[in-house]
Design a protein around this motif. Structure first.
Motif, mmCIF file in Angstrom:
data_model
loop_
_atom_site.group_PDB
_atom_site.id
_atom_site.type_symbol
_atom_site.label_atom_id
_atom_site.label_comp_id
_atom_site.label_asym_id
_atom_site.label_seq_id
_atom_site.Cartn_x
_atom_site.Cartn_y
_atom_site.Cartn_z
ATOM 1 N N ALA B 277 -8.218 -3.555 -17.967
ATOM 2 C CA ALA B 277 -6.781 -3.048 -17.500
ATOM 3 C C ALA B 277 -6.676 -3.051 -16.050
ATOM 4 C CB ALA B 277 -6.735 -1.827 -17.789
ATOM 5 N N SER B 278 -5.825 -3.820 -15.513
ATOM 6 C CA SER B 278 -6.013 -3.971 -13.948
ATOM 7 C C SER B 278 -5.036 -3.139 -13.480
ATOM 8 C CB SER B 278 -5.316 -5.384 -13.759
ATOM 9 O OG SER B 278 -5.155 -5.358 -12.455
ATOM 10 N N GLY B 279 -5.249 -2.730 -12.152
ATOM 11 C CA GLY B 279 -4.561 -1.754 -11.192
ATOM 12 C C GLY B 279 -3.157 -2.321 -10.990
ATOM 13 N N THR B 280 -2.785 -3.527 -11.230
ATOM 14 C CA THR B 280 -1.456 -3.946 -11.023
ATOM 15 C C THR B 280 -0.701 -3.898 -12.283
ATOM 16 O OG1 THR B 280 -2.010 -6.011 -11.701
ATOM 17 C CG2 THR B 280 -2.404 -5.734 -9.236
ATOM 18 N N GLY B 281 -1.107 -3.509 -13.331
ATOM 19 C CA GLY B 281 -0.416 -3.307 -14.445
ATOM 20 C C GLY B 281 -0.634 -4.550 -15.497
ATOM 21 N N ALA B 282 -1.371 -5.582 -14.992
ATOM 22 C CA ALA B 282 -1.647 -6.610 -15.656
ATOM 23 C C ALA B 282 -2.671 -6.179 -16.944
ATOM 24 C CB ALA B 282 -2.031 -7.869 -15.003
ATOM 25 N N ILE B 283 -3.016 -6.992 -17.907
ATOM 26 C CA ILE B 283 -3.961 -7.068 -18.853
ATOM 27 C C ILE B 283 -4.606 -8.530 -18.676
ATOM 28 C CG2 ILE B 283 -4.589 -6.833 -21.171
ATOM 29 C CD1 ILE B 283 -3.497 -4.150 -20.182
ATOM 30 N N VAL B 284 -5.913 -8.327 -18.432
ATOM 31 C CA VAL B 284 -6.736 -9.426 -18.367
ATOM 32 C C VAL B 284 -7.488 -9.709 -19.528
ATOM 33 C CG1 VAL B 284 -8.647 -10.596 -16.920
ATOM 34 C CG2 VAL B 284 -7.091 -8.882 -15.851
ATOM 35 N N LEU B 285 -7.587 -10.832 -20.130
ATOM 36 C CA LEU B 285 -8.216 -11.092 -21.139
ATOM 37 C C LEU B 285 -9.341 -12.362 -20.942
ATOM 38 C CD1 LEU B 285 -5.384 -11.530 -24.238
ATOM 39 C CD2 LEU B 285 -7.160 -9.753 -23.717
ATOM 40 N N GLY B 286 -10.467 -12.196 -21.336
ATOM 41 C CA GLY B 286 -11.392 -12.977 -20.811
ATOM 42 C C GLY B 286 -12.265 -13.384 -22.190
ATOM 43 N N GLN B 287 -12.652 -14.829 -22.203
ATOM 44 C CA GLN B 287 -13.230 -15.083 -23.388
ATOM 45 C C GLN B 287 -14.762 -15.949 -22.957
ATOM 46 O OE1 GLN B 287 -12.012 -15.909 -26.824
ATOM 47 N NE2 GLN B 287 -13.925 -16.943 -27.237
ATOM 48 N N LEU B 288 -15.745 -15.599 -23.481
ATOM 49 C CA LEU B 288 -17.160 -16.083 -23.195
ATOM 50 C C LEU B 288 -17.007 -17.540 -23.553
ATOM 51 C CD1 LEU B 288 -19.989 -13.723 -24.289
ATOM 52 C CD2 LEU B 288 -19.262 -14.262 -22.023
ATOM 53 N N VAL B 289 -17.181 -18.478 -22.598
ATOM 54 C CA VAL B 289 -17.310 -19.830 -23.105
ATOM 55 C C VAL B 289 -18.548 -20.408 -22.354
ATOM 56 C CG1 VAL B 289 -14.773 -20.156 -23.521
ATOM 57 C CG2 VAL B 289 -15.503 -20.423 -21.260
ATOM 58 N N ASP B 290 -18.560 -21.669 -22.143
ATOM 59 C CA ASP B 290 -19.858 -22.346 -21.775
ATOM 60 C C ASP B 290 -21.003 -21.731 -22.352
ATOM 61 O OD1 ASP B 290 -18.549 -24.431 -20.514
ATOM 62 O OD2 ASP B 290 -19.091 -23.691 -18.517
ATOM 63 N N ARG B 291 -20.919 -21.176 -23.553
ATOM 64 C CA ARG B 291 -22.122 -20.946 -24.173
ATOM 65 C C ARG B 291 -23.135 -22.061 -24.676
ATOM 66 N NH1 ARG B 291 -20.637 -16.623 -28.590
ATOM 67 N NH2 ARG B 291 -18.847 -17.648 -28.292
ATOM 68 N N CYS B 292 -24.183 -22.291 -24.468
ATOM 69 C CA CYS B 292 -24.914 -23.564 -24.618
ATOM 70 C C CYS B 292 -26.159 -23.299 -25.587
ATOM 71 C CB CYS B 292 -25.425 -24.107 -23.452
ATOM 72 S SG CYS B 292 -25.800 -25.751 -23.733
ATOM 73 N N HIS B 293 -26.290 -23.868 -26.709
ATOM 74 C CA HIS B 293 -27.588 -23.924 -27.479
ATOM 75 C C HIS B 293 -28.340 -25.251 -27.530
ATOM 76 C CE1 HIS B 293 -26.544 -19.888 -29.181
ATOM 77 N NE2 HIS B 293 -25.282 -20.052 -29.086
ATOM 78 N N GLU B 294 -29.344 -25.340 -27.558
ATOM 79 C CA GLU B 294 -30.156 -26.406 -27.395
ATOM 80 C C GLU B 294 -31.170 -26.424 -28.778
ATOM 81 O OE1 GLU B 294 -32.383 -26.793 -24.124
ATOM 82 O OE2 GLU B 294 -30.540 -26.798 -22.978
ATOM 83 N N TRP B 295 -31.242 -27.384 -29.432
ATOM 84 C CA TRP B 295 -32.058 -27.778 -30.495
ATOM 85 C C TRP B 295 -32.724 -29.064 -30.696
ATOM 86 C CZ3 TRP B 295 -32.377 -30.065 -35.298
ATOM 87 C CH2 TRP B 295 -33.072 -29.859 -36.280
ATOM 88 N N ASN B 296 -33.951 -29.446 -30.767
ATOM 89 C CA ASN B 296 -34.476 -30.725 -30.582
ATOM 90 C C ASN B 296 -33.637 -31.673 -29.486
ATOM 91 O OD1 ASN B 296 -36.407 -30.526 -32.317
ATOM 92 N ND2 ASN B 296 -35.594 -32.051 -33.765
ATOM 93 N N TYR B 297 -32.983 -32.606 -29.754
ATOM 94 C CA TYR B 297 -32.314 -33.197 -28.829
ATOM 95 C C TYR B 297 -30.624 -32.904 -28.868
ATOM 96 C CZ TYR B 297 -33.167 -36.385 -32.651
ATOM 97 O OH TYR B 297 -33.023 -36.937 -34.125
ATOM 98 N N PHE B 298 -30.350 -31.955 -29.493
ATOM 99 C CA PHE B 298 -28.866 -31.552 -29.567
ATOM 100 C C PHE B 298 -28.558 -30.426 -28.525
ATOM 101 C CE2 PHE B 298 -29.809 -33.279 -33.565
ATOM 102 C CZ PHE B 298 -28.821 -34.323 -33.805
ATOM 103 N N GLU B 299 -27.538 -30.609 -27.938
ATOM 104 C CA GLU B 299 -26.966 -29.448 -27.130
ATOM 105 C C GLU B 299 -25.577 -29.158 -27.565
ATOM 106 O OE1 GLU B 299 -28.116 -29.509 -22.570
ATOM 107 O OE2 GLU B 299 -26.038 -30.432 -22.839
ATOM 108 N N VAL B 300 -25.535 -27.930 -27.777
ATOM 109 C CA VAL B 300 -24.237 -27.593 -28.327
ATOM 110 C C VAL B 300 -23.488 -26.482 -27.437
ATOM 111 C CG1 VAL B 300 -23.024 -26.561 -30.265
ATOM 112 C CG2 VAL B 300 -25.133 -27.905 -30.784
ATOM 113 N N THR B 301 -22.378 -27.193 -26.874
ATOM 114 C CA THR B 301 -22.029 -26.158 -25.784
ATOM 115 C C THR B 301 -20.480 -25.607 -26.285
ATOM 116 O OG1 THR B 301 -22.823 -27.752 -24.601
ATOM 117 C CG2 THR B 301 -21.168 -26.176 -23.475
ATOM 118 N N LEU B 302 -20.066 -24.564 -26.050
ATOM 119 C CA LEU B 302 -18.574 -24.126 -26.545
ATOM 120 C C LEU B 302 -17.866 -24.181 -25.200
ATOM 121 C CD1 LEU B 302 -16.856 -22.492 -28.423
ATOM 122 C CD2 LEU B 302 -17.428 -20.386 -27.062
#
Lengths: 449, 815
Positions: B277-302
């Motif tokens: 909730a912002s002081g200007t009256g705006a509502i800020v929505l945030g999404q977690l991205v760029d989450r990265c998981h690795e396994w063997n030779y795979f790299e999975v990124t959101l």
């Protein structure tokens, strides 16, 4: 004092960019310094031209300050501030301050919204672009001004013309009958139409021509293209085809290579052999020279020995000569007898004369060769022909020996040392030849006579 | 690197004061314009409700079980709080505080409502709005409070943070900030408190008030902090700043949010989306991205909320997985599979085929996914479910009374191919074990009771060979313990001062970072085989300067251990690859290769591990070689003695003795057909368990005289008197004679050899049975000869020449 107001006040002051952090607890206890500072800052923010003294040291100063500020806001911003509450400087003062703060905050928000349209960050480069635009505009303005001025200068000449045209238009518009003006216009319009028609026809014609040209060119291009394709195809086919002589050519090339290798080998061998030969000849020549030298030495020694012998046995020779002379006397008697018998054969005489002259020649040559012997012979009685003859023969034989020796050596020295076998053969041959030639010369001489 | 993707939505005209996520991903926001707006997850306005006062905070009643709650509480500036239904009807209006009511919050089970106000009071209300108690009366306003896992309340008052348990007098408080503390949040999973104040810093504390992190001072007052429900991150709001921070405090990313201060932050229950909730009256929505998981030779990124990119580093190809229907909540990659959960569905990909995932609907959003070899576990707000990879088949649903998923995280659940371990919510000392296949408590060992609160647990993953499923536990004293889950047993303390620990992904290796040291146990199972060898299987390495304080282990694969420092960067350490290779050979029965490897490496941990594995696998030949290499002569000779035993039961019993399990040994002997009674009795005599020996003898009516004879000899040797009544009694009635005993013994032995079909060794007939205590026995001349020859032809050092110890062993004096 209220949580919400304090919170909003703090928030608005943050948004307005007040230099100090306003805490929600700042007004829990009276805090006039902060109220005054905030008010002063707000007044200046609202209108920098308002003059307010910032001294709040005494009570009077504070009251003075608050009244001026309140007056300023009342007159300029139409906000009424409760100075009593402000003076208390506690939570209730915040309510008053909030009035001004929210006004300023709303104003800043409006500004923000307006300025929100252009990008937030105006980079320097874009401003440089603006400068350039302004400059071009300025030059445009001056240019246009100059042009305008020039045009205005020609106004005097243009004016009567314009008026004439205007009057012409006036006459046309005033009467719609068939006036000369109308006719003039009709004619000129007709002319224009005619020229326009001509123009149209011309262009049409031109278009047709161009179209024809285009077609021709297209056809040409097509032809050329097909030709090109054909040629390319042919080139390709030629590239793929292998000429008939290729096999042979390659075979020959291989052959040539082989031959060349053989040639190289042989050449190398030859070169090597020649080199070997040269070295061998050199050694041979040296050997020959050595031989030659030793031979000469030997000859010299032999001659010296001969000379020594000749010199050392002079007395002995005289004695034996006497004896031989005596023996020759007896022989001469016998031969005299014989000669007497053969007196009638006078034809032999020239022969004898010739033989004696021959002997004399020889004596001369031998004389030239060995001084001592000629001297010895010179001392001898020249009248004794026969003895002379015999001694001549003797000396002749010796000289012949020496000659044959010299002959046998000469060719070898002349020929160098080519081949030892050849050389020997040659020397033998030359010896034989010499003999033969001597013999022949003897014969020929006899044949001559 | 994780970051927030932020969007803004303006609907309020005045300052937005509070936000709260309701069920079904609906967002409620309250503002000074006296309206409460309901938003969809994408930021579209759904409904508006008008109040007669300004809202300061909103709290949705938690949903319990399957029912979705439809009630929320709103605190207002007029000192009241209202209970509202989801459609915006005001149920009840309660006057709670003098001045403004600043905050309301429900307990996790929705039975009580807490409210705090400007008057410095914290009150507890019933569900219907009746005052229960006023446990806290502070001098200054309570600006913020948070409820911890165990009904404790942490509140911010003036410059202090207080933690007090409701209903009890004891409370802790500490000065947290230089300015007034404006916001505080307490995570139920990791039990950490984060606070922000007017000194423009935010700080991370543990529940006891020890400071773990302090940020640099920023330009403006920190106005809000909020943990993600899973405790991995927290968000910090200030004027024109929204930060996402790791649980250890370092900042992952910073966003400029709208210009005003972020006055309140709320995370969704899955912990991937936040609202501010912002002081200007705006509502800020945030999404977690760029989450990265690795396994063997795979790299999975959101990459974006709906796009997952898989990078196959083996051939550098990118695969884009588009989730057009819903946003991605959680993903996990490992064991040849990628599991992605969206808000309504679950996608199971195989790493060999990215085109055709198994898709199935989930009734609730899976907010945590744990993978194992064949199954994966998904955590929804009210249940834990285990699915199989093939087809997403539901396998089981472990449940127990008092299961609270909101306090569970990857550190308190562990999934192995056959077992799942879950930390009990109410009693943090209790670890519950469930069978994966049935979801029922594990037969035999239902729970493991630890002595301290457990903060971390993990099960080993491998299934190979004769595995023992083991559980490691780090407790609140930072001690690392290992338990086995196959049979009830006491745990074994491996190490103290442990910051992080992890099992190796393929072998039994266990790594821990403790006090600046990286410790690797090659074979922790050795604790139950021969704990004497445990110290020699540990390798340690000083990594204090690299990992710093409080590191966490990110992954432990192959010979690479990746740890994360407390301040963010990843640190890689290499560990010896030999134990893993050795385990691979041994678990597949390739003992010869394992031996060759050991002989090549000439490493004590390897030999110790080898010995333990060999004993565990009853491979006495390998054990013999390993003990010889370790120069453990006593154990070597004991192994040789075991090898000479005629029957399998006797061998097993002796191996059990070697593993220090006399009860097992006795059981094995008694369960043999026919029971090896004499051996069992003798075993007890050897262990000086006279009572048990006599009991057995009397019960089976044989060898009573043997027991008595040995007892008599023992008493004589130790110069003691008989005190046991039973022995006294029997001494009177039974006569014994050494010759007779010996004859009986020989007879037993003969019978045993006959049964085993082996000829009885001619020499040293008597010495096959140990005559004294444990470990004291004689070896036959034949054995000695063998031993000598082995020692002389045993493994040699690469340089040639026998190891010095072996010569000594050959010329060892007779025992």
């Amino acid at each position: 004092m209220s949580y919400r107001e304090l919170r909003n006040f703090a928030e608005q002051m943050r948004a307005l960019g007040y230099q100090r952090i306003v805490s929600v607890e700042n007004f829990r206890t009276p805090n006039f310094e902060l109220v005054a500072s905030v008010l002063y800052w707000m007044v200046k923010r609202y209108d920098p031209d308002i003059s307010v003294s910032d001294s709040i040291e005494t009570e009077d100063d504070r009251i003075e300050f608050l009244t001026t500020v309140a007056n300023a806001f009342a007159s300029k911003a139409k906000i009424r501030l409760n100075t009593k509450k402000l003076y208390a400087a506690d939570g209730r003062a915040v309510k008053e301050l909030l009035k001004v703060a929210s006004m300023l905050y709303r104003a800043s928000r409006v500004n923000e919204e307006e300025t929100a349209a252009p990008p937030e960050v105006i980079s320097l480069s874009s401003r440089i672009k603006d400068i350039k635009a302004a400059r071009t505009l300025a030059t445009d303005v001056t240019e246009l001004g100059a042009k305008l001025y020039d045009l205005l200068g020609t106004e005097k000449e243009v004016k009567p013309e314009r008026q004439r045209a205007l009057s012409f238009l006036d006459t046309i518009s005033s009467t719609l009958d068939n006036t000369p003006e109308h006719r003039h216009i009709q004619k000129s319009i007709n002319d224009l139409i005619a020229t326009a028609r001509d123009d149209a026809e011309n262009t049409k014609k031109q278009c047709d021509e161009l179209q024809a040209d285009e077609r021709a060119l297209d056809a040409k291009i097509k032809k050329k293209q097909s030709e090109l394709e054909r040629h390319e195809k042919r080139l390709k086919s030629l590239q793929t085809v292998r000429p008939a002589f290729m096999d042979e050519y390659e075979k020959l090339e291989k052959d040539l290579e082989k031959q060349y290798a053989a040639y190289l080998e042989r050449y190398r061998n030859l070169d090597y052999l020649q080199f070997e030969l040269d070295t061998y000849n050199k050694t041979e020549k040296e050997k020959m020279e050595e031989n030659d030298r030793s031979l000469k030495r030997m000859q010299k020694r032999l001659r010296e020995e001969e000379l020594r012998l000749l010199r050392g046995d002079e007395e002995l020779n005289d004695q034996s000569l006497d004896e031989t002379l005596a023996a020759a006397d007896t022989n001469r008697d016998a031969s005299r007898n014989k000669r007497a018998a053969d007196d009638d054969a006078i034809t032999t005489k020239p022969k004898a004369a010739s033989s004696s002259s021959n002997a004399a020649n020889r004596r001369r040559s031998s004389h030239a060769r060995d001084g001592p012997s000629s001297r010895v012979q010179g001392t001898m009685d020249p009248s004794v022909d026969a003895d002379d003859d015999e001694s001549d023969i003797d000396s002749d034989e010796i000289s012949h020996d020496s000659e044959s020796d010299s002959v046998s050596i000469a060719p070898s020295s002349n020929n160098g040392s080519d081949d030892i076998d050849d050389d020997d053969e040659a020397s033998e041959m030359s010896e034989g030849e010499e003999d033969e030639s001597n013999y022949a010369s003897g014969h020929s001489s006899t044949g001559e006579f | 690197m994780v970051r927030l993707e932020v969007s803004q939505h303006t609907e309020h005209k005045e300052v937005a004061a509070c936000v709260e996520w309701g069920p079904n991903y609906e967002l409620m926001s309250g503002s000074d314009d006296m309206q409460i707006v309901r938003w969809s997850v994408d930021g579209d306005m759904l409904a508006k409700t008008t109040l007669d006062s300004c809202a300061t905070s909103i709290a949705w009643m938690p949903s319990i079980g399957k029912s979705v709650s439809d009630l929320y509480a709103v605190s207002c500036t007029d000192g009241t709080y209202r209970l509202m239904t989801g459609n915006g009807r005001e149920d009840r209006k309660v006057r709670a505080h003098h001045g403004a009511a600043i905050r309301v919050a429900w307990t996790f089970d929705g039975t009580a409502l807490y409210s705090a106000g400007e008057d410095g009071e914290l009150k507890v209300w019933s569900k219907t709005g009746n005052l229960r108690s006023t446990p806290i009366k502070a001098a200054s306003p309570i600006y913020c409070f948070a409820i911890g896992a165990s009904e404790e309340v942490c509140y911010a008052c003036d410059r202090k943070v207080h933690v007090s348990s409701v209903g009890e007098r004891k409370a802790q408080s500490w000065k947290a900030h230089e300015g007034i503390v404006l916001c505080v949040d307490w995570n139920t999973v990791n039990n950490l408190i984060v606070s922000g104040g007017e000194d423009c810093r935010y700080k991370v504390w543990d529940a006891l008030g020890r400071q773990l992190y302090q940020s640099q001072p920023y330009a403006h007052v920190i106005t809000s902090v909020a943990w993600t429900p899973n405790g991995a991150y927290f968000a910090v709001g200030a004027f024109n700043m929204l930060r996402l921070c790791d649980r250890t405090g370092w900042s992952c990313c910073r966003e400029h949010a709208g210009g005003g201060s972020i006055l309140d932050i709320s995370w969704t229950t899955d912990g991937t989306q936040l609202a501010g909730a912002s002081g200007t009256g705006a509502i800020v929505l945030g999404q977690l991205v760029d989450r990265c998981h690795e396994w063997n030779y795979f790299e999975v990124t959101l990459e974006t909320p709906r796009l997952v990119v898989v990078n196959d580093l083996s051939n550098d190809t990118y695969e884009k997985l588009d989730f057009s229907r819903d946003r991605v909540v959680e993903m996990a990659v490992g064991y040849g599979h990628l599991v992605v959960t969206t808000t309504t569905q679950c996608y199971v990909y195989s790493t060999s085929n990215w085109n055709t995932p198994y898709i199935f609907d989930t009734p609730q959003t899976l907010s945590l996914v744990l993978l194992s070899d064949r199954h994966f576990l998904g955590m929804a707000p009210s249940s834990l479910t285990i699915y199989a990879y093939d087809g997403g088949r539901k396998v089981s649903q472990p449940r127990f009374h008092g299961l609270r998923t909101e306090i569970l995280s990857a550190t308190s659940i562990s999934l192995a191919p056959d077992v799942v371990a879950i930390l009990d919510g109410a009693d943090k000392k209790l670890v519950r074990l469930f069978d994966v296949a049935t979801g029922a408590p594990r037969a035999g060992v239902e729970t493991i009771q630890h002595k301290k609160d457990v903060t971390f647990l993990a099960l080993n993953q491998n299934m190979a060979g004769s595995f023992v499923r083991q559980l490691i536990v780090i407790d609140s004293n930072k001690e690392l313990h290992v338990y086995q889950t196959n049979a009830a047993s006491h745990g074994h303390k491996l190490q103290t001062q442990v910051d992080a620990a992890s099992w190796h992904d393929k072998s039994e290796m266990l790594a821990a970072i403790a006090d600046g040291q990286l410790l690797v146990w090659a074979y922790p199972q050795i604790v139950w085989i021969d704990r004497d060898l445990l110290p020699s299987t540990v390798t340690s390495k000083d990594v204090g300067t690299e990992v710093g304080k409080l590191p966490t282990i990110v992954s432990f694969r192959d010979s690479r251990l990746v740890a994360r420092r407390a301040d963010g960067p990843l640190v890689t350490a290499t560990v010896s690859p030999h134990p893993a290779a050795l385990f691979g050979f041994a678990s597949t029965g390739r003992w010869n290769e394992a031996l060759r490897l050991c002989q090549f490496v000439e490493d004590e941990p390897c030999w110790a591990m080898m010995a333990a594995m060999a004993i565990n696998d009853r491979n006495l030949d390998v054990a013999e070689i390993s003990f010889a290499a370790l120069k453990l002569i006593d154990k070597l000779e004991y192994v040789l003695y075991i090898k000479g035993l005629p029957s399998e039961e006797a061998t097993n019993a002796e191996i059990a003795l070697l593993k220090r399990r006399p009860e097992d040994a006795e059981r094995i002997l008694l369960q043999a057909t026919p029971p090896l009674l004499y051996r069992a009795i003798k075993l007890n005599i050897r262990l000086f368990r006279w009572g048990r020996a006599l009991e057995l003898a009397v019960k089976h009516r044989s060898h009573v005289d043997t027991v008595l004879a040995y007892r008599a000899r023992y008493l004589k040797d130790f110069k003691k008197e008989e005190k046991d009544d039973r022995f006294k009694q029997l001494n009177d009635s039974v006569k014994w004679d050494w010759a007779q005993i010996k004859a009986k013994k020989d007879l037993e032995k003969k019978e045993e050899y006959a049964r085993a079909g082996k000829p009885m060794p001619e020499k040293d007939k008597n010495s096959c049975f140990p005559s004294g205590g444990l470990g004291e026995y004689k070896i036959t001349a034949q054995d000695r000869g063998e031993l000598r020859s082995r020692c002389s032809t045993g493994p040699k050092k690469p340089g040639g020449g026998a190891v010095p110890g072996w010569g000594m062993m050959a010329s060892m004096p007779r025992a």
